[in-house]
Design a protein around this motif. Structure first.
Motif, PDB file in Angstrom:
ATOM      1  N   ASN A   1       0.806  -1.222   0.000  1.00 31.91           N
ATOM      2  CA  ASN A   1       0.000   0.000   0.000  1.00 31.91           C
ATOM      3  C   ASN A   1       0.838   1.271   0.000  1.00 31.91           C
ATOM      4  O   ASN A   1       0.376   2.308  -0.421  1.00 31.91           O
ATOM      5  N   PHE A   2       2.112   1.170   0.422  1.00 30.73           N
ATOM      6  CA  PHE A   2       2.927   2.383   0.362  1.00 30.73           C
ATOM      7  C   PHE A   2       3.434   2.644  -1.055  1.00 30.73           C
ATOM      8  O   PHE A   2       4.043   3.661  -1.324  1.00 30.73           O
ATOM      9  N   VAL A   3       3.200   1.699  -1.952  1.00 26.80           N
ATOM     10  CA  VAL A   3       3.430   1.964  -3.376  1.00 26.80           C
ATOM     11  C   VAL A   3       2.127   2.447  -4.011  1.00 26.80           C
ATOM     12  O   VAL A   3       2.092   3.399  -4.787  1.00 26.80           O
ATOM     13  N   LEU A   4       1.066   1.771  -3.615  1.00 29.54           N
ATOM     14  CA  LEU A   4      -0.250   2.084  -4.167  1.00 29.54           C
ATOM     15  C   LEU A   4      -0.680   3.508  -3.823  1.00 29.54           C
ATOM     16  O   LEU A   4      -1.189   4.242  -4.681  1.00 29.54           O
ATOM     17  N   GLY A   5      -0.447   3.903  -2.572  1.00 25.18           N
ATOM     18  CA  GLY A   5      -0.855   5.231  -2.107  1.00 25.18           C
ATOM     19  C   GLY A   5      -0.301   6.326  -3.001  1.00 25.18           C
ATOM     20  O   GLY A   5      -1.059   7.114  -3.582  1.00 25.18           O
TER      21      GLY A   5
ATOM     22  N   ILE B   1      -5.815  15.110  -3.241  1.00 32.27           N
ATOM     23  CA  ILE B   1      -4.566  14.366  -3.097  1.00 32.27           C
ATOM     24  C   ILE B   1      -4.344  13.895  -1.664  1.00 32.27           C
ATOM     25  O   ILE B   1      -3.924  12.772  -1.424  1.00 32.27           O
ATOM     26  N   ALA B   2      -4.612  14.752  -0.714  1.00 30.94           N
ATOM     27  CA  ALA B   2      -4.360  14.383   0.678  1.00 30.94           C
ATOM     28  C   ALA B   2      -5.261  15.198   1.579  1.00 30.94           C
ATOM     29  O   ALA B   2      -6.101  15.962   1.105  1.00 30.94           O
ATOM     30  N   GLY B   3      -5.051  15.015   2.875  1.00 31.66           N
ATOM     31  CA  GLY B   3      -5.822  15.774   3.833  1.00 31.66           C
ATOM     32  C   GLY B   3      -6.955  14.953   4.402  1.00 31.66           C
ATOM     33  O   GLY B   3      -7.179  13.799   4.019  1.00 31.66           O
ATOM     34  N   TRP B   4      -7.659  15.544   5.326  1.00 29.89           N
ATOM     35  CA  TRP B   4      -8.692  14.813   6.036  1.00 29.89           C
ATOM     36  C   TRP B   4      -9.777  15.781   6.434  1.00 29.89           C
ATOM     37  O   TRP B   4      -9.509  16.929   6.714  1.00 29.89           O
ATOM     38  N   GLY B   5     -10.982  15.349   6.429  1.00 32.74           N
ATOM     39  CA  GLY B   5     -12.059  16.236   6.866  1.00 32.74           C
ATOM     40  C   GLY B   5     -13.363  15.794   6.239  1.00 32.74           C
ATOM     41  O   GLY B   5     -14.249  15.305   6.917  1.00 32.74           O
ATOM     42  N   ASP B   6     -13.448  15.889   4.903  1.00 38.48           N
ATOM     43  CA  ASP B   6     -14.703  15.447   4.316  1.00 38.48           C
ATOM     44  C   ASP B   6     -14.575  14.041   3.734  1.00 38.48           C
ATOM     45  O   ASP B   6     -13.487  13.479   3.639  1.00 38.48           O
ATOM     46  N   PHE B   7     -15.705  13.521   3.333  1.00 41.06           N
ATOM     47  CA  PHE B   7     -15.750  12.133   2.889  1.00 41.06           C
ATOM     48  C   PHE B   7     -14.880  11.901   1.655  1.00 41.06           C
ATOM     49  O   PHE B   7     -14.185  10.897   1.548  1.00 41.06           O
ATOM     50  N   GLU B   8     -14.902  12.869   0.730  1.00 39.97           N
ATOM     51  CA  GLU B   8     -14.122  12.711  -0.502  1.00 39.97           C
ATOM     52  C   GLU B   8     -12.657  12.454  -0.229  1.00 39.97           C
ATOM     53  O   GLU B   8     -12.012  11.672  -0.916  1.00 39.97           O
ATOM     54  N   GLN B   9     -12.152  13.144   0.802  1.00 42.21           N
ATOM     55  CA  GLN B   9     -10.737  12.973   1.114  1.00 42.21           C
ATOM     56  C   GLN B   9     -10.449  11.578   1.664  1.00 42.21           C
ATOM     57  O   GLN B   9      -9.320  11.128   1.643  1.00 42.21           O
ATOM     58  N   SER B  10     -11.492  10.920   2.170  1.00 42.82           N
ATOM     59  CA  SER B  10     -11.251   9.616   2.786  1.00 42.82           C
ATOM     60  C   SER B  10     -11.320   8.478   1.772  1.00 42.82           C
ATOM     61  O   SER B  10     -10.951   7.358   2.091  1.00 42.82           O
ATOM     62  N   VAL B  11     -11.797   8.771   0.558  1.00 45.92           N
ATOM     63  CA  VAL B  11     -12.008   7.683  -0.398  1.00 45.92           C
ATOM     64  C   VAL B  11     -10.695   7.029  -0.821  1.00 45.92           C
ATOM     65  O   VAL B  11     -10.519   5.811  -0.694  1.00 45.92           O
ATOM     66  N   MET B  12      -9.757   7.854  -1.290  1.00 46.06           N
ATOM     67  CA  MET B  12      -8.505   7.286  -1.797  1.00 46.06           C
ATOM     68  C   MET B  12      -7.724   6.518  -0.735  1.00 46.06           C
ATOM     69  O   MET B  12      -7.339   5.372  -0.985  1.00 46.06           O
TER      70      MET B  12
ATOM     71  N   GLU C   1      -1.717   6.780   6.652  1.00 44.20           N
ATOM     72  CA  GLU C   1      -1.915   8.071   7.306  1.00 44.20           C
ATOM     73  C   GLU C   1      -0.726   8.988   7.074  1.00 44.20           C
ATOM     74  O   GLU C   1      -0.865  10.202   6.945  1.00 44.20           O
ATOM     75  N   LYS C   2       0.451   8.356   6.992  1.00 36.19           N
ATOM     76  CA  LYS C   2       1.644   9.163   6.724  1.00 36.19           C
ATOM     77  C   LYS C   2       1.569   9.743   5.301  1.00 36.19           C
ATOM     78  O   LYS C   2       1.777  10.929   5.091  1.00 36.19           O
ATOM     79  N   ILE C   3       1.232   8.878   4.334  1.00 38.57           N
ATOM     80  CA  ILE C   3       1.225   9.303   2.937  1.00 38.57           C
ATOM     81  C   ILE C   3       0.159  10.365   2.680  1.00 38.57           C
ATOM     82  O   ILE C   3       0.390  11.355   2.000  1.00 38.57           O
ATOM     83  N   PHE C   4      -1.032  10.152   3.256  1.00 41.90           N
ATOM     84  CA  PHE C   4      -2.134  11.069   2.953  1.00 41.90           C
ATOM     85  C   PHE C   4      -2.313  12.158   4.010  1.00 41.90           C
ATOM     86  O   PHE C   4      -3.339  12.834   4.024  1.00 41.90           O
ATOM     87  N   SER C   5      -1.313  12.313   4.871  1.00 41.05           N
ATOM     88  CA  SER C   5      -1.388  13.281   5.986  1.00 41.05           C
ATOM     89  C   SER C   5      -2.733  13.259   6.684  1.00 41.05           C
ATOM     90  O   SER C   5      -3.456  14.258   6.705  1.00 41.05           O
TER      91      SER C   5
END
Lengths: 341, 310, 306
Positions: free
Chosen positions: B143-147, B163-174, B249-253
């Motif tokens: 997954n650290f390649v896939l991310g 690309i990254a971040g957290w808060g709304d649902f869209e950000q959680s999809v990837m 969590e590291k990759i997507f902050s």
């Protein structure tokens, strides 16, 4: 008597890695209303495949019904759509299988497994189906059915599971019941009970039964007519008395010889048929039994014998019946072994 | 049943104690103390700090205090940022991690069951091959390649998801999909083989002989029995998802426990490492316990207590 | 319809011929190999494994660069070319050499982790299963308790405490890695113990050691082998994972995990080769071992014999 089921020239092949197995090679059979027909033969003779073809239950691939007709109430089952088949399976023709230990769904209560067919075919409500399931369990002789209906198969003994299987198969009052070696996996005492039960139910419900077995003792007890299968073909068929007392086919004689009997002396009591059944990857062009037959003639190896009428009810396909064939002591059980095994 | 639960519970406690002690021993086998590297503190402050963290007491006393704190769910204070307790960090991060993990697990299990089922039904035909290729990719590509690949293509080039971040649902999809990939592959394969096994069972033939249409046979007979083995691997899957969340969590902050944990590992914040380890270990061990119980409920054949016979 | 009379002459039965076995019997291992050979995916896996091992051994030799040699300035972040086949990284190091250096680390970790699991697991599980009774009970309780430990967390703890490096990773992976093997071997031993040939050997006065090594272990080889082929990719994955978190082998030693981690900062830029090569070969390695393991499992499964 009315014929309810007729199989005409049925051919079934199995495709495997090693080639095509010709499991059933031109079977002709009929079943009358309310009668019990036994299909007898050793494993690999094609008896189970024939039975499952009637229900169209053979997995395809690898199985393929090459040619033939199976007429049920005049309709050719093999020409029906899969959808029309759902109406026949379970409702018109019920089936029970060899191993009651594995034939019931382990994660569903026995009651639900009986109710399923009722709800689907007869559109019964839950309570009605349940009532009927309890009735069926009582009918097949399971004590305290109200309690048993909620139990899982692993809480049933082997004999009781087979009773439950019979209840499932008969729940919708089918016209035909196909029993594929229903007692083989059971203890001898239980075997007798199950057969007794099937006989009793047959009288009560007037269901026609096809019993598949390799046990001639069961046949004598149970059936009115017998078909003997060998190498994917029916080699002899007739009434029970025809087969037991006036059989004409050397294979049938062999079967009789390998049945344990109390009325014979120790050394004559059990005579096995030497050799093994034919290779159905490459079936012989002549009589399939020729290799093992003590009376085999040149022609037996070259051509399949025609079906000959011994009497109206009794047919056999054997070259010995041919007018040119040398006569073999008729009806006398010939000692088939050449050496003691 | 009760005896079995009791036994499982005792094993669970033993495992928890073991991981707690192991963490303690390991952390205390580091030469010096956690503040040795910190040169900025004056001596008096250092003494105070040591007192606060109970480091001035003999090791056995420290150990007992530590166990006592654990029993009251007190995981201590961060050494690097002494204003924050580990409990606070977990309270902050866990909801995010939990959302990510649950989404990933839901994707993995539901899609995996579906894909495995389809593959089994179409055995050795096109859908089967497609599913199996997907499964092989899922197992082979970490997954650290896939991310990063998702970020580059789905995020940057095609701009489908942030690309990254957290808060709304869209950000959680990837991140959820990236995290779900490996467990999805495992569930698909397990479900396929389990389904193939079930489809060959005699009771399926019985169901067909009743005249039930394929859909009913599938939904009422095949599926339920085929899913049982999948339930048993939910425990191990959660472990995989959890450790996977460290890198995701590291990759997507994503501000989850995984990110805190990775940070604490990088800057050697021992009390946080200890606290989070215990928390996660406890969570997983408890989940395994629940899965074991659920297994007993789903499969009526398993009489809990005689489980050794399996 | 007249048929020539000679056709009705009797022929002797050829019973002997009818009773001979038609197919020659094939040994378990030979049969397994025959089936494995037919499984193209497994053979592809095996081929890839051989390729990767060869490249790991000889790959760096093909290049005039070393994995630590830096080329700051013009040589930084160069695209793949005839000079640098896989390009260079941000310190101007040759990615081709570093990729195969990484393969060395990965394959060594996979190999040694599997070896340690094998030795510890077989000894522990074999002893436990063979002894049975209370000893078995206690030893399996210990396994049960250890089993609950989340394996990567324990590994991380070890790496935080001990000096990071290849051997530390191998040791850390081994702390809980052998449990699976021990359980498997114990189960097999318990099963085999009941079988007649072992009882026969016992009655003939075979010693415990002889029994364990001459009878039990050869018969449990199949499942053990399958498990080992899966241990290797798991260990390789774990190493890459740990290196990615900065807990793996330390610079300048190259590992696929660290290379991917280093490349992550530039993933969104144009320097695709820095991520692609380590990621591709890591995935390829995992694929190869998993595909081969799957094939091996199917081939050794007696249920699949036809």
């Amino acid at each position: 008597m009315k014929t309810i089921l007729e199989i005409k020239d049925l051919h079934v092949n199995f495709k495997t890695y090693a080639g095509e197995v010709h499991a059933v090679r031109g079977v002709n059979l009929y079943l009358n209303k309310g009668e019990a027909l036994a299909i007898v033969g050793e494993s690999g003779s094609g008896k189970s495949v024939t039975a499952q073809s009637i229900m169209r239950l053979l997995p395809s691939p690898p199985a393929e019904i090459k040619q033939g007709e199976i007429l049920f109430d005049g309709k050719d089952i093999l020409k029906l759509s899969e959808k029309e088949m759902f109406q026949i399976r379970g409702s018109e023709i019920g089936m029970i299988f060899q191993d009651p230990m594995t034939s019931l769904n382990p994660t569903m209560t026995v009651g639900k497994q009986i109710m399923e067919g009722l709800k689907w075919h007869q559109k019964l409500s839950n309570t009605e189906a349940r009532q009927r399931a309890i009735e069926m369990l009582r009918l097949v002789g399971i004590p305290t059915p109200e309690k048993r209906v909620n139990q899982y198969p692993h809480e049933f003994s082997g004999g009781m599971r087979q009773r439950a299987m019979i209840a499932i198969a008969l729940a919708c009052n089918p016209k035909i019941l196909i029993a594929d070696e229903p007692t083989t996996a059971l203890d001898v005492t239980i075997q007798a009970q199950i057969l007794e039960l099937m006989k009793e139910l047959q009288h009560k419900t007037e269901t026609a039964i096809i019993l598949i077995t390799h046990d001639l003792g069961v046949v004598a007890e149970f059936a009115q007519r017998v078909a003997v299968m060998y190498g994917g073909k029916v080699v002899e068929t007739g009434k029970v008395d025809d087969i037991f007392y006036r059989s004409r086919h050397p294979y049938t004689w062999g079967l009789m010889g390998s049945m344990p009997r109390l009325d014979l002396k120790q050394e004559d009591a059990l005579t096995p048929i030497p050799g093994s059944p034919p290779d159905l990857f490459d079936p012989p062009k002549g009589c399939p039994f020729a290799d093992r037959c003590p009376h085999a003639m040149h022609i037996c190896h070259e051509e399949m014998p025609e079906v000959m009428n011994v009497s109206d009810s009794h047919q056999v396909s054997c070259w010995l019946e041919h007018p040119q064939a040398p006569s073999v002591h008729e009806g006398v059980r010939v000692n088939l072994t050449t050496k003691t095994v | 049943m009760l005896r079995y639960i009791g036994k499982r519970f005792v094993i669970m406690l033993a495992t928890l104690w073991l991981i707690a002690s192991l963490t303690f021993v390991l952390m205390h086998s580091i030469p010096g103390d956690p503040f040795t590297s910190e040169k900025k503190f004056p001596k008096a402050t250092l003494e105070n700090l040591k007192k606060e963290y109970n480091l001035d007491k003999p090791i056995p006393v420290q150990y007992l205090l530590y166990l006592k704190n654990l029993a009251t769910f007190d995981l201590g204070i961060s050494i690097k940022t002494p204003t924050r307790t580990v409990n606070e960090m977990i309270e902050d991060g866990f909801p995010n991690s939990a959302q990510l993990g649950v989404q990933a697990l839901a994707i993995a299990v539901s899609a995996g069951i579906l894909m495995g089922m389809v593959a089994a039904i179409y055995q050795s035909r096109m859908p089967d091959y497609i599913m199996m290729v997907l499964a092989v990719i899922g197992i082979s590509v970490p997954n650290f390649v896939l991310g990063p690949l998702f970020q580059k293509y789905l995020g940057l080039e095609w701009e489908i998801f942030p690309i990254a971040g957290w808060g709304d649902f869209e950000q959680s999809v990837m991140p959820s999909i990236a995290l779900a990939f490996l467990p999805l592959a495992l569930v698909t394969r397990l479900m396929r083989s389990s389904m193939l096994d079930v489809l060959g069972q005699d009771y399926i033939r019985t169901a067909r002989a009743k005249g039930l249409p394929p859909f009913r046979v599938l939904s009422r007979h095949s599926l339920r029995n085929a899913i049982i083995p999948v339930v048993t691997i939910i425990g191990p899957l959660s472990i995989g998802i959890l450790t996977g969340s460290f890198v995701i969590e590291k990759i997507f902050s994503i501000p989850g426990i995984g990110k805190y944990f990775v940070e604490s590992v990088t800057n050697r914040d021992y009390s946080v490492i200890m606290g989070v380890t215990i928390f996660y270990a406890g969570l997983l061990i408890f989940m395994n316990f629940l899965v074991d119980l659920a297994y007993g409920l789903i499969d009526p054949r398993i009489k809990l207590g005689s489980k050794e016979a399996r | 319809m007249a048929i020539p009379a000679h056709k009705f002459e009797r022929v002797e039965r050829k019973v002997e011929q009818a009773e001979t076995i038609r197919k020659p019997s094939i040994s378990y291992w030979k049969d397994a190999w025959l089936r494995l050979r037919k499984n193209w995916l497994a053979m592809l896996g095996l081929g890839l494994i051989i390729f990767l091992v060869i490249m790991a051994i000889f790959g760096p030799v093909f290049s005039k660069y070393t994995y630590y040699q830096q080329d700051l300035g013009a040589g930084q972040n160069m695209e793949p070319s005839s000079e640098h086949w896989f390009g260079t990284d941000d310190l101007g190091r040759d990615v081709f050499v570093r990729t195969w250096e990484g393969a060395r680390i990965s394959l060594q970790i996979g190999f040694f982790a599997a070896l340690i699991d094998l030795v510890v697991g077989v000894l522990y599980g074999g002893f436990s299963g063979y002894k049975g009774g209370r000893t078995d009970e206690v030893m399996m309780r210990i396994v049960d308790v250890l089993w609950g430990l989340p394996y990567l967390l324990v590994v991380i703890l070890f790496l935080v405490v001990f000096e990071p490096g290849m051997w530390t990773i191998i040791m850390a992976l081994s702390v809980t890695g052998w449990l699976n093997m021990a359980r498997l071997v114990r189960g097999q031993v318990l099963q085999l113990k009941e079988q007649e040939y072992v009882m026969a050997a016992q009655t003939l006065g075979a010693s415990t050691k002889r029994l364990l090594f001459k009878h039990l272990i050869p018969n449990t080889m199949g499942p053990i082998l399958v498990m080992l082929t899966f241990t290797v990719p798991n260990a390789i994955f774990a190493e890459a994972f740990l290196s990615f978190l900065g807990l793996g082998v330390q610079a300048p030693v190259a590992s696929w995990g660290t290379m991917i981690n280093d490349a992550l900062v530039v993933v969104l830029s144009e320097e695709w080769w820095r991520l692609f090569f380590p990621a591709f070969f890591l995935s390829l390695t995992l694929l190869a071992f998993n595909a081969f393991g799957d094939g091996l499992r199917d081939a050794l499964d007696p249920k699949m014999r036809k």
